[in-house]
Design a protein around this motif. Structure first.
Motif, short mmCIF file in Angstrom:
data_model
loop_
_atom_site.label_atom_id
_atom_site.label_comp_id
_atom_site.label_asym_id
_atom_site.label_seq_id
_atom_site.Cartn_x
_atom_site.Cartn_y
_atom_site.Cartn_z
N PHE A 123 41.98 45.21 37.12
CA PHE A 123 42.32 43.93 37.75
C PHE A 123 43.39 44.10 38.83
O PHE A 123 43.45 43.29 39.77
N HIS A 124 44.21 45.13 38.72
CA HIS A 124 45.11 45.47 39.83
C HIS A 124 44.29 45.88 41.05
O HIS A 124 44.59 45.48 42.19
N ARG A 125 43.27 46.69 40.83
CA ARG A 125 42.42 47.13 41.94
C ARG A 125 41.68 45.96 42.57
O ARG A 125 41.53 45.90 43.80
N ILE A 126 41.22 45.03 41.73
CA ILE A 126 40.55 43.84 42.25
C ILE A 126 41.51 43.03 43.12
O ILE A 126 41.16 42.57 44.22
N ALA A 127 42.73 42.85 42.65
CA ALA A 127 43.72 42.09 43.41
C ALA A 127 44.02 42.75 44.75
O ALA A 127 44.23 42.07 45.77
N TRP A 128 44.05 44.08 44.77
CA TRP A 128 44.34 44.81 46.01
C TRP A 128 43.15 44.76 46.97
O TRP A 128 43.33 44.55 48.18
N SER A 129 41.95 44.94 46.45
CA SER A 129 40.76 45.00 47.30
C SER A 129 40.28 43.63 47.76
O SER A 129 39.60 43.52 48.79
N PHE A 130 40.62 42.59 47.00
CA PHE A 130 40.18 41.23 47.34
C PHE A 130 41.41 40.31 47.41
O PHE A 130 41.61 39.45 46.54
N PRO A 131 42.24 40.49 48.42
CA PRO A 131 43.55 39.81 48.46
C PRO A 131 43.47 38.30 48.63
O PRO A 131 44.45 37.61 48.33
N PHE A 132 42.34 37.77 49.11
CA PHE A 132 42.23 36.33 49.35
C PHE A 132 41.24 35.66 48.40
O PHE A 132 40.69 34.60 48.69
N LEU A 133 41.06 36.27 47.25
CA LEU A 133 40.11 35.78 46.26
C LEU A 133 40.48 34.38 45.76
O LEU A 133 41.62 34.11 45.40
N LYS A 134 39.46 33.49 45.74
CA LYS A 134 39.67 32.12 45.27
C LYS A 134 38.85 31.79 44.02
O LYS A 134 39.27 30.96 43.21
N TYR A 135 37.69 32.42 43.88
CA TYR A 135 36.79 32.13 42.76
C TYR A 135 36.41 33.44 42.08
O TYR A 135 35.86 34.34 42.72
N LEU A 136 36.68 33.54 40.79
CA LEU A 136 36.39 34.77 40.05
C LEU A 136 35.64 34.44 38.76
O LEU A 136 36.05 33.58 37.99
N TRP A 137 34.55 35.17 38.55
CA TRP A 137 33.74 35.04 37.34
C TRP A 137 33.71 36.40 36.66
O TRP A 137 33.31 37.40 37.26
N VAL A 138 34.16 36.46 35.41
CA VAL A 138 34.22 37.71 34.66
C VAL A 138 33.11 37.73 33.61
O VAL A 138 33.03 36.83 32.77
N ILE A 139 32.27 38.77 33.66
CA ILE A 139 31.22 38.97 32.66
C ILE A 139 31.44 40.34 32.03
O ILE A 139 31.20 41.38 32.66
N ASN A 140 31.92 40.34 30.81
CA ASN A 140 32.14 41.60 30.10
C ASN A 140 32.33 41.29 28.61
O ASN A 140 33.25 40.56 28.25
N TYR A 141 31.46 41.86 27.78
CA TYR A 141 31.49 41.57 26.36
C TYR A 141 32.13 42.69 25.54
O TYR A 141 32.05 42.68 24.31
#
Length: 237
Positions: free
Chosen positions: A98-116
């Motif tokens: 999630f650190h990598r996601i925050a760095w790679s997508f700095p202007f993210l507004k909508y996030l959907w997490v699929i992981n069981y």
């Protein structure tokens, strides 16, 4: 006639894994675009999840605002235009992901997490004296978060203020039972801050006779969501 020098594209393909002769690698994809790469940069993301292979091939810089089904493996580049993202994998997402996601997508507004899958760090903590030290992941622009298709650990991952900072979150979709466990029936203070600006709350699924479906909500619930304008209780997935 002038030759086309620049072509902005994102090509996404999904195929069942049992239809693949062999698993594609990033090098396989890159070789198929070798002629185009003489004029512009091309990259790709390959994700194998729940019997399906997803491949995104795209030009750089990435100019589109939406990217679906990104897993644990993706290139270390910045997607400045992406504001909508779906992350999905059959391997657990750990805190560093999630650190990598925050760095790679700095202007993210909508996030959907699929992981069981449960987070390994959580399992290690239960099975030993392991005490992880987290640096806080920051999503300054994230307004919508969907976690109803994620293991319970990811609710704590995002709502626990010692792990994630969500100053703009206004829409939250989450499994009701998992949410009440993580927040200890709206009593846990460490998960309250990231909920404090939520205006639309979607619980899915929820039992008809659960307290949240009744007209009168508890005082602790109202403290958790002081700005809440809409609470939707979906009876089905």
């Amino acid at each position: 006639m002038l030759r086309l020098r620049t072509f902005k594209f994102c090509i996404s393909i999904k195929i069942r894994r049992n239809n693949l002769v062999h698993y594609l690698s990033e090098n396989d994809i890159q070789r198929s675009f070798i002629n185009m790469k003489q004029h512009q940069q091309v990259d790709c993301i390959i994700n194998y999840r729940y019997g399906i292979a997803t491949c995104h091939v795209f030009s750089l810089p990435f100019v589109f605002d939406y990217l679906k089904y990104v897993g644990n493996t993706f290139p270390s580049i910045v997607f400045n235009h992406v504001i909508r993202l779906t992350v999905c994998d059959e391997v657990s997402f750990e805190h560093e992901f999630f650190h990598r996601i925050a760095w790679s997508f700095p202007f993210l507004k909508y996030l959907w997490v699929i992981n069981y899958q449960p987070q390994l760090s959580k399992l290690e903590k239960l099975n030993s004296n392991y005490k992880p030290s987290y640096s806080i992941v920051k999503y300054p622009y994230l307004i919508s978060l969907r976690l109803d298709t994620a293991y319970i650990h990811y609710i704590d991952q995002f709502l626990n203020e010692t792990k994630t900072h969500l100053p703009s979150l206004t829409i939250l979709r989450v499994c009701y039972e998992s949410f009440t466990i993580v927040t200890r029936n709206f009593r846990k203070s460490i998960t309250r801050l990231n909920c404090s600006k939520v205006k639309k709350l979607i619980f899915s699924p929820v039992l008809i006779d659960s307290p949240i479906t009744k007209a009168k909500r508890s005082k602790k619930f109202n403290i958790y969501f002081p700005l809440l304008e809409s609470c939707v209780c979906s009876l089905y997935e």
